[in-house]
Design an enzyme around this catalytic site. Sequence first.
Site, PDB file in Angstrom:
ATOM      1  N   TYR A  20       0.898  -1.176   0.123  1.00 28.73           N
ATOM      2  CA  TYR A  20      -0.097  -0.213  -0.092  1.00 28.73           C
ATOM      3  C   TYR A  20       0.915   1.246   0.032  1.00 28.73           C
ATOM      4  O   TYR A  20       0.189   2.340  -0.199  1.00 28.73           O
ATOM      5  CB  TYR A  20      -1.044   0.035   1.218  1.00 28.73           C
ATOM      6  CG  TYR A  20      -1.992  -1.081   1.152  1.00 28.73           C
ATOM      7  CD1 TYR A  20      -2.222  -1.762  -0.007  1.00 28.73           C
ATOM      8  CD2 TYR A  20      -2.804  -1.155   2.224  1.00 28.73           C
ATOM      9  CE1 TYR A  20      -3.173  -2.723  -0.035  1.00 28.73           C
ATOM     10  CE2 TYR A  20      -3.916  -2.316   1.947  1.00 28.73           C
ATOM     11  CZ  TYR A  20      -4.126  -2.841   1.037  1.00 28.73           C
ATOM     12  OH  TYR A  20      -4.990  -3.853   1.014  1.00 28.73           O
TER      13      TYR A  20
ATOM     14  N   LYS B 188       3.000 -15.578   2.435  1.00 29.45           N
ATOM     15  CA  LYS B 188       3.060 -16.360   1.187  1.00 29.45           C
ATOM     16  C   LYS B 188       4.443 -16.681   0.806  1.00 29.45           C
ATOM     17  O   LYS B 188       5.075 -16.144  -0.272  1.00 29.45           O
ATOM     18  CB  LYS B 188       2.280 -15.607   0.247  1.00 29.45           C
ATOM     19  CG  LYS B 188       1.987 -16.159  -1.253  1.00 29.45           C
ATOM     20  CD  LYS B 188       0.939 -17.181  -0.998  1.00 29.45           C
ATOM     21  CE  LYS B 188       0.794 -17.847  -2.386  1.00 29.45           C
ATOM     22  NZ  LYS B 188      -0.206 -19.044  -2.418  1.00 29.45           N
TER      23      LYS B 188
ATOM     24  N   ASP C  75      -3.436 -18.079   1.418  1.00 28.21           N
ATOM     25  CA  ASP C  75      -4.486 -18.888   0.823  1.00 28.21           C
ATOM     26  C   ASP C  75      -5.371 -19.919   1.552  1.00 28.21           C
ATOM     27  O   ASP C  75      -6.311 -19.912   1.895  1.00 28.21           O
ATOM     28  CB  ASP C  75      -4.311 -19.219  -0.472  1.00 28.21           C
ATOM     29  CG  ASP C  75      -2.957 -19.987  -0.528  1.00 28.21           C
ATOM     30  OD1 ASP C  75      -2.158 -19.757   0.500  1.00 28.21           O
ATOM     31  OD2 ASP C  75      -2.537 -20.667  -1.544  1.00 28.21           O
TER      32      ASP C  75
ATOM     33  N   ASP D 269      -5.610  -6.817   5.838  1.00 22.28           N
ATOM     34  CA  ASP D 269      -6.929  -6.109   5.049  1.00 22.28           C
ATOM     35  C   ASP D 269      -8.016  -7.059   4.900  1.00 22.28           C
ATOM     36  O   ASP D 269      -9.098  -7.020   5.334  1.00 22.28           O
ATOM     37  CB  ASP D 269      -6.383  -5.258   3.928  1.00 22.28           C
ATOM     38  CG  ASP D 269      -7.529  -4.101   3.411  1.00 22.28           C
ATOM     39  OD1 ASP D 269      -8.680  -4.222   4.369  1.00 22.28           O
ATOM     40  OD2 ASP D 269      -7.488  -3.511   2.600  1.00 22.28           O
TER      41      ASP D 269
ATOM     42  N   ASP E 245     -11.238  -8.340   7.447  1.00 22.75           N
ATOM     43  CA  ASP E 245     -12.633  -8.241   7.145  1.00 22.75           C
ATOM     44  C   ASP E 245     -13.318  -9.628   7.156  1.00 22.75           C
ATOM     45  O   ASP E 245     -14.729  -9.892   7.339  1.00 22.75           O
ATOM     46  CB  ASP E 245     -12.883  -7.666   5.786  1.00 22.75           C
ATOM     47  CG  ASP E 245     -13.044  -5.976   5.716  1.00 22.75           C
ATOM     48  OD1 ASP E 245     -12.676  -5.528   6.749  1.00 22.75           O
ATOM     49  OD2 ASP E 245     -13.589  -5.388   4.930  1.00 22.75           O
TER      50      ASP E 245
END
Length: 354
Positions: A138, A189, A221, A245, A249
């Site tokens: 980001y 990852k 994942d 992020d 959620d």
Amino acid sequence: MKIAVLPGDGIGSEIVAQALKVLHRLEQDGLRLELEQAPVGGAGYEAAGDPLPEATLKLAQQADAILFGAIGGPQYDALPRDKRPERGLLRLRKELGLFANLRPAMVYPELAAASSLKAEIVAGLDVLIVRELTGDIYFGEPRGIATLAGGEREGVNTMRYRESEIRRIAQVAFEAARKRGKRLCSVDKANVLETTELWKEVVTDFGRSYPDVNLSHMYVDNCAMQLVRNPKQFDVIVTGNLFGDILSDEASMLTGSIGMLPSASLDANNKGLYEPIHGSAPDIAGKGVANPLATILSTAMMLRYSLGNEQAAGRVERAVQQVLREGYRSADIHTPGTRLAGTNEMGDAVVAAL
Ligand code: NAD
């Protein structure tokens, strides 16, 4: 302890008023607080032409913790970007260096039916996601959209983490795990991305000073899948900005009730901004029906993380649970057979339970 109280817009002042009742009740039992209010968001714009007025920022800088309601509303959508309420909150996070976002997702047994998953999968769920908030793809440079020689366009973002950034978020996560179930899952990852290979190495290395915390690693994942397959396997999850992020959620929605979920954003000294995860809910503002429990539970996080008062934090959380057990429900979590209560009545019930 000095607390900056920033109610903001919409339902902000209604829900923060209930959290203040709870703090005042704790003051009667000896908690010493200095509470000072200031406008932020749309309210800041109206008071001073700025969503983060200078005086509000100064108060937040001087305070030991910030209790935040919510900001935003359709009446501000046409303002220039730098005057919009959301800018006030983003600037506040940046000015205060709040790099660690803590989002617990809890499912009280009484509310298990509100989840989109089967009640037996989520009943009793209590997972904490620790998300790094100021680094990663980001913020990484280079970034942008460029036109290549043949005229085709290419978008670029850069995933970057320094060891020092990984270590400081790892520390927050290990400390949080130590105060809870002592299990930490670091999500990466590392099989594909070198940035997260470094992440895994640094977290593993850092974990050697926390022999009492059981550290495990999971690919992002798989974590996304495990969160809906068997979310109760997790205690604390730590991950970078991008993965956090998405996973936070996903985890919050396991609970099915946006009005119940608190959050904290911390700096390196455990100074924090505490807020419900929901927004200013303009559709119900001023009606006295908003659920104040996410804000009251944010207050409990404030007591735990910034004020170091685990006892008071636990008292507030147990009071919320008792209110649910007694059958009180605001409209967003109301089901047949339970007692429909407005914002004020919910706040009063928590105070009575305390
Ligand atoms: P929202 O979270 O405000 O509302 C979504 C839905 O959930 C609405 O139907 C609302 O009535 C309901 N809801 C939210 N909180 C509730 C509560 N405590 N009790 C009962 N019901 C509740 O999200 P939105 O509608 O997408 O956004 C509204 C405004 O809030 C926008 O201006 C947005 O930018 C802002 N916002 C602010 C924050 C923040 O302050 N951190 C976060 C998200 C959105």
